[in-house]
Design a protein around this motif. Structure first.
Motif, mmCIF file in Angstrom:
data_model
loop_
_atom_site.group_PDB
_atom_site.id
_atom_site.type_symbol
_atom_site.label_atom_id
_atom_site.label_comp_id
_atom_site.label_asym_id
_atom_site.label_seq_id
_atom_site.Cartn_x
_atom_site.Cartn_y
_atom_site.Cartn_z
ATOM 1 N N MET A 1 -10.992 -7.690 3.000
ATOM 2 C CA MET A 1 -11.365 -7.535 4.193
ATOM 3 C C MET A 1 -10.663 -8.578 5.011
ATOM 4 N N ALA A 2 -10.442 -9.671 4.478
ATOM 5 C CA ALA A 2 -9.851 -10.852 5.354
ATOM 6 C C ALA A 2 -8.385 -10.888 5.284
ATOM 7 N N GLY A 3 -7.687 -9.799 4.832
ATOM 8 C CA GLY A 3 -6.508 -9.435 4.671
ATOM 9 C C GLY A 3 -5.549 -10.255 3.657
ATOM 10 N N GLU A 4 -6.340 -10.822 2.848
ATOM 11 C CA GLU A 4 -5.545 -11.830 1.710
ATOM 12 C C GLU A 4 -4.971 -11.110 0.425
ATOM 13 N N ALA A 5 -5.857 -9.758 0.278
ATOM 14 C CA ALA A 5 -5.243 -8.933 -0.685
ATOM 15 C C ALA A 5 -5.215 -7.446 -0.389
ATOM 16 N N SER A 6 -4.637 -6.598 -1.354
ATOM 17 C CA SER A 6 -4.737 -5.215 -1.013
ATOM 18 C C SER A 6 -6.028 -4.658 -1.885
ATOM 19 N N LEU A 7 -6.418 -3.491 -1.098
ATOM 20 C CA LEU A 7 -7.557 -2.882 -1.925
ATOM 21 C C LEU A 7 -7.315 -2.790 -3.556
ATOM 22 N N ALA A 8 -6.043 -2.195 -3.573
ATOM 23 C CA ALA A 8 -5.423 -1.776 -5.193
ATOM 24 C C ALA A 8 -5.769 -3.043 -5.998
ATOM 25 N N MET B 1 -7.055 -0.822 5.106
ATOM 26 C CA MET B 1 -7.057 -0.845 3.718
ATOM 27 C C MET B 1 -6.816 0.350 3.066
ATOM 28 N N LEU B 2 -7.684 1.174 3.353
ATOM 29 C CA LEU B 2 -7.844 2.520 2.729
ATOM 30 C C LEU B 2 -6.766 3.407 2.961
ATOM 31 N N LYS B 3 -5.912 3.297 4.011
ATOM 32 C CA LYS B 3 -4.555 3.768 4.432
ATOM 33 C C LYS B 3 -3.689 3.788 3.100
ATOM 34 N N GLN C 1 -1.078 5.147 -1.481
ATOM 35 C CA GLN C 1 0.519 4.820 -1.970
ATOM 36 C C GLN C 1 0.196 3.850 -3.239
ATOM 37 N N ALA C 2 -0.954 3.294 -3.643
ATOM 38 C CA ALA C 2 -0.915 2.636 -4.699
ATOM 39 C C ALA C 2 -0.774 3.393 -6.094
ATOM 40 N N PRO C 3 0.116 3.569 -7.039
ATOM 41 C CA PRO C 3 0.353 4.369 -8.010
ATOM 42 C C PRO C 3 -1.012 4.688 -8.971
ATOM 43 N N LYS D 1 -4.858 8.955 -7.480
ATOM 44 C CA LYS D 1 -5.538 10.086 -7.970
ATOM 45 C C LYS D 1 -7.118 10.069 -7.444
ATOM 46 N N ILE D 2 -7.416 8.981 -6.798
ATOM 47 C CA ILE D 2 -8.806 8.937 -6.275
ATOM 48 C C ILE D 2 -9.178 10.009 -5.384
ATOM 49 N N SER D 3 -10.275 10.880 -5.553
ATOM 50 C CA SER D 3 -10.721 11.968 -4.735
ATOM 51 C C SER D 3 -12.054 11.581 -3.988
ATOM 52 N N TYR D 4 -12.574 10.590 -4.247
ATOM 53 C CA TYR D 4 -13.822 10.134 -3.639
ATOM 54 C C TYR D 4 -13.909 8.597 -3.504
ATOM 55 N N VAL D 5 -14.039 8.153 -2.351
ATOM 56 C CA VAL D 5 -14.463 6.791 -2.229
ATOM 57 C C VAL D 5 -15.982 6.629 -1.561
#
Ligand code: ADP
Ligand code: MG
Length: 268
Positions: free
Chosen positions: A67-74, A114-116, A120-122, A126-130
Protein backbone atom coordinates in the motif's frame (compact mmCIF):
# COMPACT_ATOMS: atom_id res chain seq x y z
CA UNK A 1 -8.75 -20.56 -20.51
CA UNK A 2 -8.19 -18.09 -17.69
CA UNK A 3 -11.10 -17.73 -15.31
CA UNK A 4 -12.25 -14.13 -14.88
CA UNK A 5 -10.88 -12.41 -11.80
CA UNK A 6 -13.40 -11.43 -9.13
CA UNK A 7 -12.47 -9.21 -6.25
CA UNK A 8 -14.66 -9.37 -3.13
CA UNK A 9 -14.22 -7.08 -0.11
CA UNK A 10 -15.29 -8.56 3.23
CA UNK A 11 -16.44 -5.48 5.06
CA UNK A 12 -18.31 -4.50 8.19
CA UNK A 13 -17.09 -1.72 10.46
CA UNK A 14 -18.07 -3.76 13.51
CA UNK A 15 -15.40 -6.00 14.95
CA UNK A 16 -16.00 -9.62 15.83
CA UNK A 17 -18.72 -10.29 13.25
CA UNK A 18 -16.85 -12.95 11.27
CA UNK A 19 -15.02 -11.05 8.51
CA UNK A 20 -11.69 -12.76 9.07
CA UNK A 21 -13.23 -16.17 9.75
CA UNK A 22 -15.14 -15.82 6.48
CA UNK A 23 -12.06 -14.66 4.55
CA UNK A 24 -10.14 -17.73 5.74
CA UNK A 25 -12.87 -20.33 5.36
CA UNK A 26 -14.68 -19.04 2.30
CA UNK A 27 -11.24 -18.69 0.71
CA UNK A 28 -10.41 -22.30 1.60
CA UNK A 29 -13.80 -23.52 0.40
CA UNK A 30 -13.46 -21.71 -2.94
CA UNK A 31 -9.98 -23.21 -3.34
CA UNK A 32 -11.38 -26.65 -2.48
CA UNK A 33 -13.87 -26.40 -5.33
CA UNK A 34 -11.21 -25.43 -7.84
CA UNK A 35 -10.79 -21.65 -7.71
CA UNK A 36 -7.37 -20.05 -7.30
CA UNK A 37 -7.78 -17.72 -4.36
CA UNK A 38 -5.74 -14.86 -2.92
CA UNK A 39 -6.63 -13.45 0.50
CA UNK A 40 -5.40 -9.90 1.04
CA UNK A 41 -5.05 -9.11 4.74
CA UNK A 42 -5.82 -5.40 5.15
CA UNK A 43 -6.32 -5.52 8.91
CA UNK A 44 -3.29 -4.41 11.00
CA UNK A 45 -4.31 -7.12 13.50
CA UNK A 46 -3.20 -9.70 10.95
CA UNK A 47 -5.65 -12.35 12.13
CA UNK A 48 -6.21 -13.75 8.65
CA UNK A 49 -2.44 -14.14 8.26
CA UNK A 50 -2.09 -15.88 11.63
CA UNK A 51 -5.18 -18.02 11.04
CA UNK A 52 -3.69 -19.22 7.76
CA UNK A 53 -0.48 -20.21 9.50
CA UNK A 54 1.79 -17.36 8.37
CA UNK A 55 4.11 -16.62 11.33
CA UNK A 56 5.13 -13.02 11.85
CA UNK A 57 8.70 -13.94 10.93
CA UNK A 58 7.51 -15.06 7.50
CA UNK A 59 5.82 -11.71 6.74
CA UNK A 60 8.87 -10.09 5.19
CA UNK A 61 6.83 -8.14 2.66
CA UNK A 62 3.37 -7.23 3.90
CA UNK A 63 0.36 -5.31 2.64
CA UNK A 64 1.88 -2.26 4.33
CA UNK A 65 4.77 -2.19 1.84
CA UNK A 66 2.32 -2.86 -0.99
CA UNK A 67 0.00 0.00 0.00
CA UNK A 68 2.93 2.33 0.65
CA UNK A 69 4.20 1.65 -2.87
CA UNK A 70 7.41 0.01 -1.68
CA UNK A 71 6.66 -3.45 -3.08
CA UNK A 72 4.38 -5.09 -5.61
CA UNK A 73 1.48 -7.26 -4.55
CA UNK A 74 3.21 -10.28 -6.09
CA UNK A 75 6.19 -9.72 -3.78
CA UNK A 76 3.96 -9.94 -0.70
CA UNK A 77 2.08 -13.11 -1.67
CA UNK A 78 2.99 -16.32 0.15
CA UNK A 79 1.48 -19.79 -0.23
CA UNK A 80 -0.57 -21.41 2.56
CA UNK A 81 -1.04 -25.05 3.53
CA UNK A 82 -4.19 -25.06 1.38
CA UNK A 83 -3.52 -25.85 -2.29
CA UNK A 84 -4.58 -22.96 -4.58
CA UNK A 85 -4.89 -20.54 -1.62
CA UNK A 86 -2.30 -17.82 -1.05
CA UNK A 87 -2.22 -14.72 1.12
CA UNK A 88 -0.72 -11.26 1.18
CA UNK A 89 -0.15 -10.96 4.94
CA UNK A 90 -0.39 -7.84 7.06
CA UNK A 91 1.56 -6.45 10.00
CA UNK A 92 0.94 -3.72 12.57
CA UNK A 93 2.81 -1.36 10.23
CA UNK A 94 -0.53 -0.86 8.46
CA UNK A 95 -1.65 1.22 11.45
CA UNK A 96 0.56 4.07 10.30
CA UNK A 97 -0.50 3.98 6.67
CA UNK A 98 -3.51 6.25 6.95
CA UNK A 99 -1.39 9.19 8.09
CA UNK A 100 1.29 8.49 5.50
CA UNK A 101 -1.20 8.44 2.65
CA UNK A 102 -3.37 11.31 3.92
CA UNK A 103 -2.12 13.96 1.53
CA UNK A 104 -1.62 11.80 -1.56
CA UNK A 105 -4.15 12.35 -4.35
CA UNK A 106 -4.36 8.63 -5.18
CA UNK A 107 -4.73 7.49 -1.55
CA UNK A 108 -8.05 5.71 -2.13
CA UNK A 109 -6.86 3.91 -5.26
CA UNK A 110 -3.68 2.34 -3.97
CA UNK A 111 -5.01 -1.19 -3.76
CA UNK A 112 -6.82 -0.94 -7.06
CA UNK A 113 -3.58 0.03 -8.87
CA UNK A 114 -1.75 -2.82 -7.17
CA UNK A 115 -4.41 -5.33 -8.22
CA UNK A 116 -4.16 -4.23 -11.84
CA UNK A 117 -0.64 -5.62 -12.00
CA UNK A 118 -1.76 -8.89 -10.42
CA UNK A 119 -2.75 -10.67 -13.60
CA UNK A 120 0.57 -9.70 -15.20
CA UNK A 121 2.65 -11.43 -12.53
CA UNK A 122 3.26 -14.93 -13.94
CA UNK A 123 3.01 -16.56 -10.50
CA UNK A 124 -0.41 -15.01 -9.89
CA UNK A 125 -1.96 -14.99 -13.31
CA UNK A 126 -4.23 -17.93 -12.42
CA UNK A 127 -5.91 -16.20 -9.45
CA UNK A 128 -9.67 -16.19 -9.97
CA UNK A 129 -10.85 -14.84 -6.59
CA UNK A 130 -9.37 -12.14 -4.39
CA UNK A 131 -10.90 -11.84 -0.91
CA UNK A 132 -9.97 -8.67 0.96
CA UNK A 133 -10.19 -8.94 4.75
CA UNK A 134 -11.01 -5.40 5.93
CA UNK A 135 -10.33 -3.84 9.33
CA UNK A 136 -13.27 -3.15 11.68
CA UNK A 137 -13.60 0.48 10.63
CA UNK A 138 -14.68 2.52 7.62
CA UNK A 139 -11.18 3.97 7.34
CA UNK A 140 -8.92 4.53 4.37
CA UNK A 141 -7.97 0.83 4.24
CA UNK A 142 -11.60 -0.22 3.90
CA UNK A 143 -12.18 2.56 1.34
CA UNK A 144 -9.23 1.19 -0.65
CA UNK A 145 -10.79 -2.28 -0.51
CA UNK A 146 -14.18 -0.97 -1.68
CA UNK A 147 -12.54 1.05 -4.45
CA UNK A 148 -10.69 -2.05 -5.67
CA UNK A 149 -13.53 -4.57 -5.36
CA UNK A 150 -16.14 -5.81 -7.81
CA UNK A 151 -18.49 -6.50 -4.91
CA UNK A 152 -18.84 -6.42 -1.16
CA UNK A 153 -19.63 -9.41 1.01
CA UNK A 154 -20.95 -8.36 4.41
CA UNK A 155 -20.73 -10.73 7.37
CA UNK A 156 -23.41 -9.95 9.99
CA UNK A 157 -23.41 -11.62 13.38
CA UNK A 158 -26.75 -13.07 14.53
CA UNK A 159 -27.08 -10.79 17.54
CA UNK A 160 -29.46 -8.12 18.72
CA UNK A 161 -27.59 -5.19 17.14
CA UNK A 162 -26.95 -6.92 13.82
CA UNK A 163 -28.76 -4.33 11.71
CA UNK A 164 -27.30 -1.41 13.57
CA UNK A 165 -24.43 -0.12 11.53
CA UNK A 166 -25.57 -1.87 8.35
CA UNK A 167 -27.22 1.33 7.04
CA UNK A 168 -24.00 3.23 7.58
CA UNK A 169 -22.05 0.55 5.73
CA UNK A 170 -24.57 0.58 2.86
CA UNK A 171 -24.28 4.39 2.69
CA UNK A 172 -20.51 4.13 2.48
CA UNK A 173 -20.83 1.57 -0.32
CA UNK A 174 -23.13 4.04 -2.17
CA UNK A 175 -20.62 6.85 -1.71
CA UNK A 176 -17.72 4.75 -2.97
CA UNK A 177 -19.82 3.66 -5.94
CA UNK A 178 -20.63 7.30 -6.75
CA UNK A 179 -17.15 8.72 -6.28
CA UNK A 180 -14.59 5.98 -6.83
CA UNK A 181 -15.92 2.72 -8.21
CA UNK A 182 -19.14 2.77 -10.30
CA UNK A 183 -19.21 -1.04 -10.76
CA UNK A 184 -19.30 -1.83 -7.02
CA UNK A 185 -22.22 -4.04 -5.95
CA UNK A 186 -23.24 -5.94 -2.83
CA UNK A 187 -22.56 -9.63 -3.54
CA UNK A 188 -24.43 -10.66 -0.43
CA UNK A 189 -24.87 -10.65 3.30
CA UNK A 190 -23.84 -13.70 5.26
CA UNK A 191 -25.30 -14.30 8.69
CA UNK A 192 -22.69 -15.72 11.04
CA UNK A 193 -22.55 -17.35 14.48
CA UNK A 194 -26.12 -18.57 14.32
CA UNK A 195 -27.16 -20.37 17.51
CA UNK A 196 -30.20 -22.62 17.01
CA UNK A 197 -30.83 -22.81 20.76
CA UNK A 198 -31.23 -19.08 20.95
CA UNK A 199 -34.61 -17.62 19.86
CA UNK A 200 -32.95 -14.30 19.26
CA UNK A 201 -30.74 -15.80 16.54
CA UNK A 202 -33.81 -16.91 14.55
CA UNK A 203 -35.42 -13.51 15.04
CA UNK A 204 -32.30 -11.75 13.73
CA UNK A 205 -32.25 -14.00 10.65
CA UNK A 206 -35.92 -13.12 9.98
CA UNK A 207 -35.33 -9.39 10.51
CA UNK A 208 -32.27 -9.22 8.28
CA UNK A 209 -34.03 -11.20 5.53
CA UNK A 210 -37.03 -8.85 5.86
CA UNK A 211 -34.78 -5.82 5.49
CA UNK A 212 -32.33 -7.03 2.83
CA UNK A 213 -34.42 -9.67 0.99
CA UNK A 214 -32.52 -12.03 -1.28
CA UNK A 215 -29.25 -10.14 -0.81
CA UNK A 216 -28.94 -12.44 2.22
CA UNK A 217 -27.35 -15.79 1.37
CA UNK A 218 -29.44 -18.85 2.11
CA UNK A 219 -26.47 -20.37 3.88
CA UNK A 220 -26.28 -19.30 7.51
CA UNK A 221 -22.99 -19.98 9.32
CA UNK A 222 -23.63 -21.69 12.68
CA UNK A 223 -21.77 -20.86 15.85
CA UNK A 224 -19.34 -23.74 16.00
CA UNK A 225 -16.54 -24.35 18.45
CA UNK A 226 -14.33 -26.01 15.81
CA UNK A 227 -14.37 -22.75 13.82
CA UNK A 228 -13.13 -20.75 16.79
CA UNK A 229 -10.47 -23.36 17.69
CA UNK A 230 -8.97 -23.67 14.21
CA UNK A 231 -7.04 -20.33 14.09
CA UNK A 232 -4.97 -21.22 17.16
CA UNK A 233 -3.68 -24.18 15.12
CA UNK A 234 -2.88 -21.86 12.20
CA UNK A 235 -5.37 -23.72 10.05
CA UNK A 236 -8.67 -22.97 8.35
CA UNK A 237 -11.59 -24.86 9.90
CA UNK A 238 -11.87 -26.85 6.68
CA UNK A 239 -8.42 -28.36 7.29
CA UNK A 240 -8.88 -28.66 11.04
CA UNK A 241 -12.23 -30.46 10.88
CA UNK A 242 -13.79 -30.74 7.45
CA UNK A 243 -16.87 -32.53 8.74
CA UNK A 244 -17.88 -29.98 11.37
CA UNK A 245 -21.05 -27.98 10.76
CA UNK A 246 -19.09 -24.75 10.32
CA UNK A 247 -16.83 -26.13 7.57
CA UNK A 248 -19.78 -27.63 5.76
CA UNK A 249 -21.62 -24.29 5.92
CA UNK A 250 -18.62 -22.48 4.39
CA UNK A 251 -18.56 -25.02 1.54
CA UNK A 252 -22.23 -24.27 0.85
CA UNK A 253 -21.53 -20.54 1.01
CA UNK A 254 -18.76 -20.94 -1.58
CA UNK A 255 -21.21 -22.60 -4.00
CA UNK A 256 -23.70 -19.80 -3.44
CA UNK A 257 -21.07 -17.12 -4.03
CA UNK A 258 -20.09 -18.76 -7.30
CA UNK A 259 -23.71 -19.26 -8.37
CA UNK A 260 -24.50 -15.59 -7.75
CA UNK A 261 -21.96 -14.73 -10.38
CA UNK A 262 -23.34 -17.15 -12.87
CA UNK A 263 -20.05 -19.05 -12.85
CA UNK A 264 -19.73 -22.67 -13.70
CA UNK A 265 -17.82 -24.40 -10.87
CA UNK A 266 -14.18 -25.05 -11.80
CA UNK A 267 -13.16 -28.66 -12.12
CA UNK A 268 -11.16 -29.36 -8.97
P1 ADP B 1 -13.95 -9.98 12.56
O1 ADP B 1 -12.89 -10.29 11.56
O2 ADP B 1 -15.20 -9.45 11.94
O3 ADP B 1 -13.45 -9.08 13.66
P2 ADP B 1 -13.63 -12.73 13.39
O4 ADP B 1 -13.79 -13.52 12.14
O5 ADP B 1 -12.25 -12.49 13.87
O6 ADP B 1 -14.40 -11.34 13.26
O7 ADP B 1 -14.50 -13.46 14.52
C1 ADP B 1 -14.54 -12.96 15.84
C2 ADP B 1 -14.41 -14.12 16.83
O8 ADP B 1 -15.51 -15.00 16.68
C3 ADP B 1 -13.17 -14.96 16.59
O9 ADP B 1 -12.66 -15.36 17.83
C4 ADP B 1 -13.68 -16.16 15.81
O10 ADP B 1 -12.92 -17.32 16.05
C5 ADP B 1 -15.09 -16.31 16.36
N1 ADP B 1 -16.00 -16.85 15.36
C6 ADP B 1 -16.25 -16.37 14.12
N2 ADP B 1 -17.16 -17.12 13.48
C7 ADP B 1 -17.50 -18.12 14.33
C8 ADP B 1 -18.40 -19.24 14.27
N3 ADP B 1 -19.15 -19.47 13.18
N4 ADP B 1 -18.48 -20.05 15.34
C9 ADP B 1 -17.74 -19.81 16.45
N5 ADP B 1 -16.89 -18.80 16.58
C10 ADP B 1 -16.76 -17.95 15.54
MG1 MG C 1 -10.96 -9.45 11.42
Amino acid sequence: MRRPLRVLALANQKGGVGKTTTAINLGTALAAIGEDVLVIDLDPQGNASTGLGIDRAKRRVSTYEVMAGEASLAQAVVPTAVPRLSIAPSTMDLLGLELELATLPDRAHRLRSMLKSLTQAPSLSKISYVLIDCPPSLNLLTINALAAADAVLVPLQCEFFALEGLSQLLRTVEQVRGALNPKLTIQGIVLTMFDPRNNLSAQVVADVRGFMGDKVYETVIPRNVRISEAPSHGKPALLYDLKCAGSQAYLRLASEVIQREGRVPAAA
